[in-house]
Design a protein around this motif. Structure first.
Motif, mmCIF file in Angstrom:
data_model
loop_
_atom_site.group_PDB
_atom_site.id
_atom_site.type_symbol
_atom_site.label_atom_id
_atom_site.label_comp_id
_atom_site.label_asym_id
_atom_site.label_seq_id
_atom_site.Cartn_x
_atom_site.Cartn_y
_atom_site.Cartn_z
ATOM 1 N N ARG A 27 0.825 -1.201 0.000
ATOM 2 C CA ARG A 27 0.000 0.000 0.000
ATOM 3 C C ARG A 27 0.861 1.252 0.000
ATOM 4 O O ARG A 27 0.623 2.192 -0.758
ATOM 5 C CB ARG A 27 -0.926 -0.012 1.220
ATOM 6 N N ARG A 28 1.894 1.270 0.852
ATOM 7 C CA ARG A 28 2.807 2.432 0.907
ATOM 8 C C ARG A 28 3.519 2.632 -0.432
ATOM 9 O O ARG A 28 3.664 3.758 -0.903
ATOM 10 C CB ARG A 28 3.826 2.248 2.025
ATOM 11 N N LYS A 29 3.924 1.537 -1.046
ATOM 12 C CA LYS A 29 4.619 1.622 -2.332
ATOM 13 C C LYS A 29 3.695 2.182 -3.405
ATOM 14 O O LYS A 29 4.094 3.004 -4.223
ATOM 15 C CB LYS A 29 5.124 0.233 -2.723
ATOM 16 N N ARG A 30 2.442 1.760 -3.404
ATOM 17 C CA ARG A 30 1.465 2.259 -4.377
ATOM 18 C C ARG A 30 1.193 3.747 -4.162
ATOM 19 O O ARG A 30 1.094 4.511 -5.126
ATOM 20 C CB ARG A 30 0.170 1.449 -4.267
ATOM 21 N N ILE A 31 1.074 4.167 -2.914
ATOM 22 C CA ILE A 31 0.851 5.585 -2.613
ATOM 23 C C ILE A 31 2.021 6.423 -3.118
ATOM 24 O O ILE A 31 1.828 7.477 -3.724
ATOM 25 C CB ILE A 31 0.616 5.793 -1.099
ATOM 26 N N GLU A 32 3.222 5.958 -2.894
ATOM 27 C CA GLU A 32 4.397 6.687 -3.372
ATOM 28 C C GLU A 32 4.425 6.755 -4.900
ATOM 29 O O GLU A 32 4.809 7.768 -5.477
ATOM 30 C CB GLU A 32 5.680 6.049 -2.846
ATOM 31 N N ALA A 33 3.987 5.685 -5.556
ATOM 32 C CA ALA A 33 3.945 5.682 -7.018
ATOM 33 C C ALA A 33 2.937 6.703 -7.529
ATOM 34 O O ALA A 33 3.212 7.451 -8.478
ATOM 35 C CB ALA A 33 3.599 4.289 -7.536
ATOM 36 N N ARG A 35 1.903 9.394 -5.894
ATOM 37 C CA ARG A 35 2.467 10.718 -5.612
ATOM 38 C C ARG A 35 3.471 11.118 -6.688
ATOM 39 O O ARG A 35 3.490 12.253 -7.148
ATOM 40 C CB ARG A 35 3.154 10.734 -4.256
ATOM 41 N N GLY A 36 4.305 10.170 -7.071
ATOM 42 C CA GLY A 36 5.292 10.445 -8.117
ATOM 43 C C GLY A 36 4.630 10.800 -9.438
ATOM 44 O O GLY A 36 5.077 11.708 -10.144
ATOM 45 N N GLN A 37 3.545 10.107 -9.773
ATOM 46 C CA GLN A 37 2.831 10.398 -11.011
ATOM 47 C C GLN A 37 2.219 11.796 -10.970
ATOM 48 O O GLN A 37 2.264 12.543 -11.954
ATOM 49 C CB GLN A 37 1.734 9.358 -11.249
ATOM 50 N N GLU A 46 9.487 17.998 -6.279
ATOM 51 C CA GLU A 46 9.111 17.576 -4.923
ATOM 52 C C GLU A 46 7.789 18.227 -4.564
ATOM 53 O O GLU A 46 7.386 19.218 -5.190
ATOM 54 C CB GLU A 46 10.198 17.970 -3.924
#
Length: 84
Positions: A27-33, A35-37, A46
């Motif tokens: 879940r954390r990895k998906r959220i970061e992805a 955010r990056g998009q 940033e």
């Protein structure tokens, strides 16, 4: 016969090649992805600061347009209400 099955169970689990799935890490990895998009679409390196800066006063033209729009909407609402 049941004891034979139970004794074979831990050995069978140790031979498993499947890794456990850490749902919280996924879940954390998906959220970061995501955010990056979003940052990429906004062309930002940033995220902006979390605390907003001091609010600028609205120009008088914007304030007048807002107030006139609100008044127009009120008038239309009064016209749509049934006359008693």
């Amino acid at each position: 016969q049941l004891s034979v099955r139970l004794s074979a169970l831990p050995g069978g689990l140790a031979l498993s090649t499947c890794r456990t799935l850490d749902l919280e890490a996924a879940r954390r990895k998906r959220i970061e992805a995501v955010r990056g998009q979003i940052l990429s679409k906004l062309r930002l390196a940033e995220p902006p600061p979390a605390e907003p800066g001091p609010a600028r006063p609205l120009p008088e033209e914007v304030r007048a347009l807002y107030n006139s729009t609100r008044e127009l909407l009120r008038q239309r609402l009064r016209q749509r209400q049934p006359q008693e």
